[in-house]
Design a protein around this motif. Structure first.
Motif, PDB file in Angstrom:
ATOM      1  N   THR A  17     -10.044 -23.032  -6.384  1.00 38.62           N
ATOM      2  CA  THR A  17      -9.020 -22.499  -5.488  1.00 38.62           C
ATOM      3  C   THR A  17      -9.588 -21.339  -4.676  1.00 38.62           C
ATOM      4  N   PRO A  18      -9.313 -21.283  -3.370  1.00 33.83           N
ATOM      5  CA  PRO A  18      -9.765 -20.138  -2.576  1.00 33.83           C
ATOM      6  C   PRO A  18      -9.025 -18.865  -2.982  1.00 33.83           C
ATOM      7  N   VAL A  19      -9.746 -17.749  -2.959  1.00 39.72           N
ATOM      8  CA  VAL A  19      -9.205 -16.470  -3.409  1.00 39.72           C
ATOM      9  C   VAL A  19      -9.448 -15.397  -2.342  1.00 39.72           C
ATOM     10  N   VAL A  20      -8.460 -14.538  -2.166  1.00 42.50           N
ATOM     11  CA  VAL A  20      -8.592 -13.337  -1.344  1.00 42.50           C
ATOM     12  C   VAL A  20      -8.355 -12.135  -2.250  1.00 42.50           C
ATOM     13  N   THR A  21      -9.202 -11.123  -2.146  1.00 43.83           N
ATOM     14  CA  THR A  21      -8.989  -9.886  -2.887  1.00 43.83           C
ATOM     15  C   THR A  21      -8.411  -8.830  -1.957  1.00 43.83           C
ATOM     16  N   LEU A  22      -7.480  -8.065  -2.495  1.00 40.97           N
ATOM     17  CA  LEU A  22      -6.786  -7.008  -1.750  1.00 40.97           C
ATOM     18  C   LEU A  22      -6.877  -5.740  -2.591  1.00 40.97           C
ATOM     19  N   ILE A  23      -7.660  -4.764  -2.131  1.00 37.68           N
ATOM     20  CA  ILE A  23      -7.987  -3.591  -2.935  1.00 37.68           C
ATOM     21  C   ILE A  23      -7.253  -2.362  -2.410  1.00 37.68           C
ATOM     22  N   GLY A  24      -6.631  -1.630  -3.336  1.00 39.76           N
ATOM     23  CA  GLY A  24      -6.084  -0.314  -3.032  1.00 39.76           C
ATOM     24  C   GLY A  24      -6.861   0.703  -3.848  1.00 39.76           C
ATOM     25  N   ALA A  25      -7.694   1.531  -3.192  1.00 39.23           N
ATOM     26  CA  ALA A  25      -8.621   2.400  -3.912  1.00 39.23           C
ATOM     27  C   ALA A  25      -8.528   3.836  -3.412  1.00 39.23           C
ATOM     28  N   ARG A  26      -9.094   4.761  -4.223  1.00 39.87           N
ATOM     29  CA  ARG A  26      -9.276   6.119  -3.714  1.00 39.87           C
ATOM     30  C   ARG A  26     -10.305   6.069  -2.592  1.00 39.87           C
ATOM     31  N   ASN A  27     -11.531   5.757  -2.905  1.00 37.49           N
ATOM     32  CA  ASN A  27     -12.514   5.520  -1.839  1.00 37.49           C
ATOM     33  C   ASN A  27     -13.728   4.722  -2.316  1.00 37.49           C
ATOM     34  N   MET A  28     -13.988   4.670  -3.609  1.00 36.21           N
ATOM     35  CA  MET A  28     -15.151   3.938  -4.105  1.00 36.21           C
ATOM     36  C   MET A  28     -14.702   2.610  -4.710  1.00 36.21           C
ATOM     37  N   VAL A  73      -9.763  -4.024   2.064  1.00 34.52           N
ATOM     38  CA  VAL A  73      -9.886  -2.771   1.320  1.00 34.52           C
ATOM     39  C   VAL A  73      -9.089  -1.671   2.007  1.00 34.52           C
ATOM     40  N   LEU A  74      -8.172  -1.075   1.271  1.00 38.51           N
ATOM     41  CA  LEU A  74      -7.429   0.083   1.752  1.00 38.51           C
ATOM     42  C   LEU A  74      -7.800   1.280   0.892  1.00 38.51           C
ATOM     43  N   GLY A 119      -3.599   9.275  -1.786  1.00 43.83           N
ATOM     44  CA  GLY A 119      -3.516   7.819  -1.735  1.00 43.83           C
ATOM     45  C   GLY A 119      -3.732   7.245  -0.342  1.00 43.83           C
ATOM     46  N   VAL A 120      -3.528   5.942  -0.252  1.00 47.56           N
ATOM     47  CA  VAL A 120      -3.621   5.234   1.031  1.00 47.56           C
ATOM     48  C   VAL A 120      -2.506   5.739   1.938  1.00 47.56           C
ATOM     49  N   SER A 121      -2.826   5.993   3.186  1.00 50.75           N
ATOM     50  CA  SER A 121      -1.838   6.550   4.103  1.00 50.75           C
ATOM     51  C   SER A 121      -0.715   5.553   4.375  1.00 50.75           C
ATOM     52  N   ASP A 122       0.452   6.078   4.722  1.00 51.69           N
ATOM     53  CA  ASP A 122       1.593   5.226   5.046  1.00 51.69           C
ATOM     54  C   ASP A 122       1.268   4.293   6.205  1.00 51.69           C
ATOM     55  N   SER A 123       0.534   4.805   7.187  1.00 51.17           N
ATOM     56  CA  SER A 123       0.216   3.969   8.351  1.00 51.17           C
ATOM     57  C   SER A 123      -0.714   2.822   7.978  1.00 51.17           C
ATOM     58  N   ASP A 124      -1.682   3.075   7.113  1.00 50.69           N
ATOM     59  CA  ASP A 124      -2.579   2.000   6.683  1.00 50.69           C
ATOM     60  C   ASP A 124      -1.825   0.954   5.861  1.00 50.69           C
ATOM     61  N   ILE A 125      -0.886   1.415   5.034  1.00 53.16           N
ATOM     62  CA  ILE A 125      -0.072   0.456   4.276  1.00 53.16           C
ATOM     63  C   ILE A 125       0.747  -0.403   5.227  1.00 53.16           C
ATOM     64  N   GLN A 126       1.356   0.211   6.216  1.00 51.62           N
ATOM     65  CA  GLN A 126       2.145  -0.543   7.195  1.00 51.62           C
ATOM     66  C   GLN A 126       1.271  -1.545   7.941  1.00 51.62           C
ATOM     67  N   ASN A 127       0.059  -1.141   8.268  1.00 52.20           N
ATOM     68  CA  ASN A 127      -0.834  -2.006   9.043  1.00 52.20           C
ATOM     69  C   ASN A 127      -1.382  -3.179   8.239  1.00 52.20           C
ATOM     70  N   THR A 128      -1.106  -3.207   6.943  1.00 51.14           N
ATOM     71  CA  THR A 128      -1.549  -4.336   6.116  1.00 51.14           C
ATOM     72  C   THR A 128      -0.921  -5.642   6.582  1.00 51.14           C
ATOM     73  N   LEU A 137     -13.123  -8.652   9.239  1.00 49.82           N
ATOM     74  CA  LEU A 137     -14.064  -7.584   9.562  1.00 49.82           C
ATOM     75  C   LEU A 137     -13.888  -7.095  10.994  1.00 49.82           C
ATOM     76  N   GLN A 138     -13.541  -7.990  11.897  1.00 44.52           N
ATOM     77  CA  GLN A 138     -13.302  -7.597  13.287  1.00 44.52           C
ATOM     78  C   GLN A 138     -12.129  -6.628  13.402  1.00 44.52           C
ATOM     79  N   LYS A 139     -11.208  -6.697  12.440  1.00 36.97           N
ATOM     80  CA  LYS A 139     -10.060  -5.792  12.420  1.00 36.97           C
ATOM     81  C   LYS A 139     -10.254  -4.645  11.420  1.00 36.97           C
ATOM     82  N   LYS A 140     -11.509  -4.453  11.000  1.00 38.08           N
ATOM     83  CA  LYS A 140     -11.881  -3.343  10.122  1.00 38.08           C
ATOM     84  C   LYS A 140     -11.137  -3.380   8.784  1.00 38.08           C
ATOM     85  N   ALA A 141     -11.030  -4.586   8.234  1.00 38.87           N
ATOM     86  CA  ALA A 141     -10.405  -4.734   6.919  1.00 38.87           C
ATOM     87  C   ALA A 141     -11.308  -4.198   5.810  1.00 38.87           C
ATOM     88  N   VAL A 142     -12.600  -4.096   6.084  1.00 32.73           N
ATOM     89  CA  VAL A 142     -13.555  -3.562   5.111  1.00 32.73           C
ATOM     90  C   VAL A 142     -14.475  -2.596   5.843  1.00 32.73           C
TER      91      VAL A 142
END
Length: 301
Positions: A116-127, A151-152, A185-194, A218-223
């Protein structure tokens, strides 16, 4: 528009509620009825506290670092097969959190992952780079294919975010304190932009072009990879592994956990700034090509 018969499973674990917000905004990027979502919150048989207390927080280090699962409440899934699985997780001690690694020990989830194809969605401090390496291995071992990563992070400077995350984790208050520090934490704007990343996934999911998904993300700076933090993290991961192995061999675990706690505070606030300066002045010029290759590896799936 594709039939709603296309099924997407999202598994995640959230103590503070931040990852729940991220998952909800991600789903909101899909048009109504474009897919059938099954959202499963991982629950531990022995729940981790929130807010954390210091002893419990640092005690989670060895099993996180060595990817040792803990018992979870058996998850209930709506279907016996999914067209896509999203694994949303937080790194703990430069590794997938214990709940995130523990669900891979569930035989039903393991079977769902197969082919099955998988996508990972990370909420991190920074590392997050070292944690994602371990997550990639878990996914590969289950016979699934990673097709995308998002990655957020907390975008504030490393030492500032280290202070604010501790305030949040140990008080339960996601707010600035002393009138000086920013909201953790992750900024409110970055969460909204998810939602934008959800929309990108929807397009490639419906068009059967998941092999091109990561390029679009990557073109939308997801990582975005911070090479300074990546260097510190790679060294930290090696040291954490030594500490984890040492602690698990000791009969007086609590004593050694406490020693590790003070080592980590020392390393974070005193050693890491020195390491970053030495890396910037000496190592980076000498390892420029290799560093760029490591950055590309971290951005890829």
């Amino acid at each position: 528009m594709q039939s709603v018969n296309k099924k997407i499973l999202i598994v995640y674990y959230s103590q503070s509620g931040q990852l729940t917000e991220i998952v909800n905004r991600f789903i909101a990027g899909f048009a109504a009825n474009s897919a059938d979502f099954d959202t499963v919150n991982i629950r531990m048989q022995k729940a981790f506290p929130f807010p954390w207390n210091s002893a419990t927080f640092f005690d989670a280090m060895p099993e996180s670092v060595l990817v040792k699962p803990a018992p979870i409440v058996a998850p209930q899934f709506k279907y016996k097969q999914y067209d896509l699985i999203v694994i949303a997780y937080q790194p703990w001690f430069l590794s997938p959190s214990i709940p995130a690694n523990s669900i891979f020990a569930d035989p039903t989830f393991s079977a769902l992952l197969k082919n099955t194809p998988v996508v990972t969605l990370i909420g991190a401090r920074n590392m997050w780079v070292e944690g994602q390496k371990k997550m990639k291995q878990l996914i590969a071992n289950a016979g699934a294919k990673l097709v995308g990563n998002i990655v957020l992070i907390d975008r504030h400077p490393n030492l500032i975010s280290a202070v604010t995350i501790q305030y949040w984790m140990f008080t339960g208050k996601k707010e600035g304190f002393w009138g000086v520090f920013p909201k953790p934490g992750v900024s409110d704007s970055d969460i909204q932009n998810t939602t934008e990343f959800g929309s990108i996934l929807e397009t490639h999911f419906n068009n059967n072009t998941l092999d091109n998904l990561q390029t679009a993300l990557l073109q939308k700076k997801a990582v975005e990879v911070n090479h300074l933090l990546m260097f510190v993290e790679s060294r930290g991961a090696m040291i954490f592994k030594l500490w984890a192995g040492l602690i698990l061999k000791k009969s007086n675990r609590s004593l050694w956990i406490n020693i590790f706690k003070y080592y980590l505070i020392f390393a974070l606030f005193l050693l890491s700034p020195i390491i970053i300066v030495l890396y910037s002045l000496i190592l980076r010029p000498l390892m420029y090509k290799k560093i760029n290759l490591l950055i590309q590896e971290a951005r890829s799936v």
